[in-house]
Design an enzyme around this catalytic site. Structure first.
Site, PDB file in Angstrom:
ATOM      1  N   GLU A 290      -6.041  -6.518  12.668  1.00  0.00           N
ATOM      2  CA  GLU A 290      -6.334  -6.840  13.824  1.00  0.00           C
ATOM      3  C   GLU A 290      -7.677  -6.928  13.677  1.00  0.00           C
ATOM      4  OE1 GLU A 290      -4.443  -4.839  12.798  1.00  0.00           O
ATOM      5  OE2 GLU A 290      -3.296  -3.901  14.968  1.00  0.00           O
TER       6      GLU A 290
ATOM      7  N   PHE B 102      -9.084  -1.453   8.274  1.00  0.00           N
ATOM      8  CA  PHE B 102     -10.008  -1.868   8.936  1.00  0.00           C
ATOM      9  C   PHE B 102     -11.083  -1.579   8.851  1.00  0.00           C
ATOM     10  CE2 PHE B 102     -10.294   2.321  11.271  1.00  0.00           C
ATOM     11  CZ  PHE B 102     -11.469   3.029  11.670  1.00  0.00           C
TER      12      PHE B 102
ATOM     13  N   GLU C 218      -6.517  14.271   8.789  1.00  0.00           N
ATOM     14  CA  GLU C 218      -7.843  12.661   8.523  1.00  0.00           C
ATOM     15  C   GLU C 218      -7.926  12.400  10.087  1.00  0.00           C
ATOM     16  OE1 GLU C 218      -6.646   8.862   7.504  1.00  0.00           O
ATOM     17  OE2 GLU C 218      -8.400   9.460   6.056  1.00  0.00           O
TER      18      GLU C 218
ATOM     19  N   LYS D  14      -2.982 -10.436   4.770  1.00  0.00           N
ATOM     20  CA  LYS D  14      -3.326 -10.035   6.414  1.00  0.00           C
ATOM     21  C   LYS D  14      -3.811  -8.998   6.505  1.00  0.00           C
ATOM     22  CE  LYS D  14      -1.776  -7.676   9.042  1.00  0.00           C
ATOM     23  NZ  LYS D  14      -2.846  -6.659   9.618  1.00  0.00           N
TER      24      LYS D  14
ATOM     25  N   CYS E 176     -12.630   6.035   3.530  1.00  0.00           N
ATOM     26  CA  CYS E 176     -11.461   6.866   2.703  1.00  0.00           C
ATOM     27  C   CYS E 176     -12.259   7.240   1.642  1.00  0.00           C
ATOM     28  CB  CYS E 176     -10.753   6.411   2.289  1.00  0.00           C
ATOM     29  SG  CYS E 176     -11.367   4.895   1.001  1.00  0.00           S
TER      30      CYS E 176
HETATM   31  P1  NAD Z   1      -3.273   1.349   9.686  1.00  0.00           P
HETATM   32  O1  NAD Z   1      -2.989   2.135   9.117  1.00  0.00           O
HETATM   33  O2  NAD Z   1      -3.822   1.713  11.387  1.00  0.00           O
HETATM   34  O3  NAD Z   1      -3.515  -0.133   9.188  1.00  0.00           O
HETATM   35  C1  NAD Z   1      -3.386  -0.630   8.229  1.00  0.00           C
HETATM   36  C2  NAD Z   1      -2.545  -2.597   8.011  1.00  0.00           C
HETATM   37  O4  NAD Z   1      -1.432  -2.030   8.229  1.00  0.00           O
HETATM   38  C3  NAD Z   1      -3.070  -2.869   9.398  1.00  0.00           C
HETATM   39  O5  NAD Z   1      -3.393  -4.564   8.056  1.00  0.00           O
HETATM   40  C4  NAD Z   1      -2.645  -3.300  10.521  1.00  0.00           C
HETATM   41  O6  NAD Z   1      -2.334  -3.836  11.124  1.00  0.00           O
HETATM   42  C5  NAD Z   1      -1.476  -3.018   9.709  1.00  0.00           C
HETATM   43  N1  NAD Z   1      -0.280  -1.768  10.605  1.00  0.00           N
HETATM   44  C6  NAD Z   1      -0.975  -1.399  11.176  1.00  0.00           C
HETATM   45  N2  NAD Z   1       0.629  -0.194  12.404  1.00  0.00           N
HETATM   46  C7  NAD Z   1       1.486  -1.073  11.798  1.00  0.00           C
HETATM   47  C8  NAD Z   1       2.762  -0.407  11.277  1.00  0.00           C
HETATM   48  N3  NAD Z   1       3.395   0.064  12.718  1.00  0.00           N
HETATM   49  N4  NAD Z   1       3.340  -1.363  10.522  1.00  0.00           N
HETATM   50  C9  NAD Z   1       2.476  -2.155   9.857  1.00  0.00           C
HETATM   51  N5  NAD Z   1       1.752  -2.587   9.258  1.00  0.00           N
HETATM   52  C10 NAD Z   1       0.990  -2.000  10.475  1.00  0.00           C
HETATM   53  O7  NAD Z   1      -4.947   1.447   9.039  1.00  0.00           O
HETATM   54  P2  NAD Z   1      -6.734   1.810   9.399  1.00  0.00           P
HETATM   55  O8  NAD Z   1      -6.717   2.384  11.100  1.00  0.00           O
HETATM   56  O9  NAD Z   1      -6.017   0.101   9.671  1.00  0.00           O
HETATM   57  O10 NAD Z   1      -7.307   2.637   8.397  1.00  0.00           O
HETATM   58  C11 NAD Z   1      -8.179   3.473   8.570  1.00  0.00           C
HETATM   59  C12 NAD Z   1      -6.813   3.956   7.874  1.00  0.00           C
HETATM   60  O11 NAD Z   1      -7.706   3.327   5.741  1.00  0.00           O
HETATM   61  C13 NAD Z   1      -7.159   5.530   7.220  1.00  0.00           C
HETATM   62  O12 NAD Z   1      -6.382   6.719   6.935  1.00  0.00           O
HETATM   63  C14 NAD Z   1      -7.964   5.351   5.869  1.00  0.00           C
HETATM   64  O13 NAD Z   1      -7.977   6.605   4.925  1.00  0.00           O
HETATM   65  C15 NAD Z   1      -7.053   4.558   5.015  1.00  0.00           C
HETATM   66  N6  NAD Z   1      -7.769   3.562   3.857  1.00  0.00           N
HETATM   67  C16 NAD Z   1      -7.462   4.173   2.326  1.00  0.00           C
HETATM   68  C17 NAD Z   1      -8.517   3.648   1.601  1.00  0.00           C
HETATM   69  C18 NAD Z   1      -7.725   4.169   0.169  1.00  0.00           C
HETATM   70  O14 NAD Z   1      -8.002   3.280  -0.631  1.00  0.00           O
HETATM   71  N7  NAD Z   1      -6.505   5.035  -0.197  1.00  0.00           N
HETATM   72  C19 NAD Z   1      -9.132   3.023   2.126  1.00  0.00           C
HETATM   73  C20 NAD Z   1      -9.694   2.448   2.623  1.00  0.00           C
HETATM   74  C21 NAD Z   1      -8.983   3.448   4.073  1.00  0.00           C
END
Ligand code: NAD
Length: 499
Positions: free
Chosen positions: A179, A152, A384, A176, A284
């Site tokens: 959401e 997100f 985190e 994808k 991140c």
């Molecule tokens: P998230 O892991 O909750 O979601 C990421 C994606 O995975 C979304 O598209 C979501 O719909 C999907 N998802 C969620 N739950 C799932 C499940 N149980 N099974 C399969 N798919 C699932 O992350 P977020 O809250 O959207 O984003 C924040 C996180 O992303 C933080 O941990 C941040 O550090 C990380 N991030 C990392 C980087 C990087 O470059 N390393 C960059 C941006 C964000």
């Protein structure tokens, strides 16, 4: 009141079916539900993959490089022309302030710029006369249908780390997005259409785990590029590779800023505030831990706290410094960490739970928060948090500070603040982290370098964009060729050698 529905983008147009499940999309600054988003079933994901596969086989996989570059240049101009609209959409659903949303689009656009020069990076090599009458050359070819799953916090930039390169290299895409803020990807899909990208090359499916699992297990999806939290990144990597896919899965972070006693105090305090509270800490590459090598801590904390007093938290459309958190649940989770920090014995210097935000009372507010005397056993240090919470850990020496950074499970970004070039050089060599800033708090690499962390911040061995991006989205071939020549050696069952 009827709300707008965001649905999938398949085969060059909005999907016209009826979704079995939907999610709510909020405006985090008002706390109101503003839109509904369709959640794809496995069959609907399969429809998007089919469209992408047809487009790959029909034309894009064998299109000329010239044509692909023409579309890329048109897309680049369209994103640049419409960047304010795209930024406004991001602010509406994510909450980050408008200038920050515009910054995100600009950093994504840099990857499109880079992909416009793909011809150079898709070139193979040629060695003439490696043996008598024999030449060897290499090619790089697209993978086919590639999946992208994004978080997100950067609804435009993170997908743009991947799809410009994937498309320039001749692949077709199923994205994808999160959401929580799905509209940016739909806006981008329409820009691709306007740029003349053939139908089916860029598809968007919305949803949750159901849609992710459908992509991870679909036999026609060749690769998955994932960005999100570490537990999901690990799951995506394990599931995708178990299904024969090439996977790069970027995970979470806990970025440390190591401050040596000789650091420029004003630069360091400004940088800590910018990197700790920009985008409400939902980056991140945000700095979440300051490791202060004594005796710098007292002066540094005073300088940071005085700057925090001037920050305005509020609606991102009103020129505030910091917006709300993305959802009420996330705000409550981050506020829970603030309570845990107090309970675990850290000194709460500034309490963001008391913020008077410039915005609707129902907005998902939490102000900038500062802790001192944090220790490595506290949850505010180990986990985190992904919110506007900055922790200061005091250490006696450079070595003690370095050990903290290296012992932490995450290894995304880090920064050192010092005026000693030798110390900075030693740090860049010794630190176990993928992206390092020297007097630069958020060292996000330019598009022509690659982005990625170490340890629990990345699963897979290929980072995003740069040359590694082209390698991820292409497969190598090496051709050894001989054209009929009267000097060939006839039958010889020995292993081919060049003599
Ligand atoms: P998230 O892991 O909750 O979601 C990421 C994606 O995975 C979304 O598209 C979501 O719909 C999907 N998802 C969620 N739950 C799932 C499940 N149980 N099974 C399969 N798919 C699932 O992350 P977020 O809250 O959207 O984003 C924040 C996180 O992303 C933080 O941990 C941040 O550090 C990380 N991030 C990392 C980087 C990087 O470059 N390393 C960059 C941006 C964000």
């Amino acid at each position: 009141m009827s709300t707008e529905t965001i649905t999938h983008w398949i085969d060059g147009r909005r999907w016209d079916g009826t979704a079995e499940r939907q999610g709510d999309v909020f405006d985090p600054a008002t706390g109101q539900i503003t839109k509904a988003v369709d959640f794809a079933t496995p069959e609907e994901v399969a429809g998007a993959v089919r469209s992408a596969k047809d487009a790959f086989e029909r034309e894009w996989g064998r299109s000329t490089l010239t044509r692909r570059m023409q579309v890329m240049f048109r897309f680049r101009e369209l994103v640049d022309t419409h960047k304010e609209d795209l930024a406004a959409l991001i602010t509406e659903e994510h909450g980050k302030v408008l200038s920050d949303a515009l910054g995100e689009v600009s950093r994504g656009l840099e990857v499109v710029d880079f992909a416009c020069g793909s011809a150079q990076l898709l070139k193979g090599s040629y060695s003439e006369q490696v043996a008598s009458g024999v030449d060897v050359y290499s090619l790089r070819q697209p993978l086919g249908v590639v999946g992208i799953i994004s978080p997100f916090n950067f609804p435009a930039m993170v997908p743009m780390w991947f799809f410009p390169i994937a498309i320039a290299a001749g692949n077709t895409v199923v994205l994808k997005p999160s959401e929580k803020d799905p509209s940016a990807s739909m806006y981008i899909a329409d820009l691709w259409r306007q740029a003349g990208l053939p139908d089916g090359v860029f598809n968007v499916v919305h949803g949750d785990k159901v849609a992710v699992d459908a992509l991870l297990t679909h036999p026609d999806v060749a690769s998955v590029s994932f960005v999100g939290s570490t537990p999901i990144a690990r799951y995506v990597y394990e599931t995708g590779t178990a299904h024969g896919k090439r996977v790069q899965a970027l995970g979470g972070a806990k970025n440390h800023m190591l401050v040596l006693p000789d650091a420029d105090l004003d630069l360091t305090a400004d940088s800590a505030v910018n990197a700790g509270f920009g985008s409400a800490g939902e980056r991140c590459m945000a700095i979440s831990v300051i490791v202060a090598v004594e005796p710098v801590a007292d002066d540094l904390i005073a300088a940071i706290a005085s700057r925090m007093a001037g920050l305005r938290t509020g609606d991102g459309r009103k020129g505030c410094d910091m917006g709300p958190l993305v959802t009420a649940a996330h705000r409550d989770k981050v506020a829970g960490y603030v309570a845990a920090g107090v309970a675990e014995g850290a000194d709460l210097v500034v309490d963001g739970r008391e913020v008077a935000a410039d915005g609707a009372a129902e907005g998902f507010w939490l102000g900038p928060t500062l802790f001192d005397r944090v220790t490595p056993d506290m949850s505010i240090y180990t986990d985190e948090i992904f919110g506007p919470v900055l922790s200061v850990v005091r250490v006696p020496t450079y070595e003690a500070g370095l050990a903290l950074v290296n012992d932490h499970p995450y290894g995304n970004g880090t920064a050192i603040f010092t005026c000693d070039g030798g110390a900075a050089r030693r740090f860049q060599n010794e630190v176990q982290v993928g992206m390092i800033g020297i007097n630069v708090p958020i060292p996000v690499p330019m598009a022509y370098y690659s982005f990625g962390g170490w340890k629990a911040s990345l699963f897979g061995d290929t980072h995003a964009h740069g040359v590694e991006g082209f390698h991820f989205f292409t497969r190598g071939k090496v051709v050894t060729s001989r054209w009929p020549d009267p000097t060939h050696g006839g039958i010889n069952l020995g292993f081919p050698t060049t003599t």
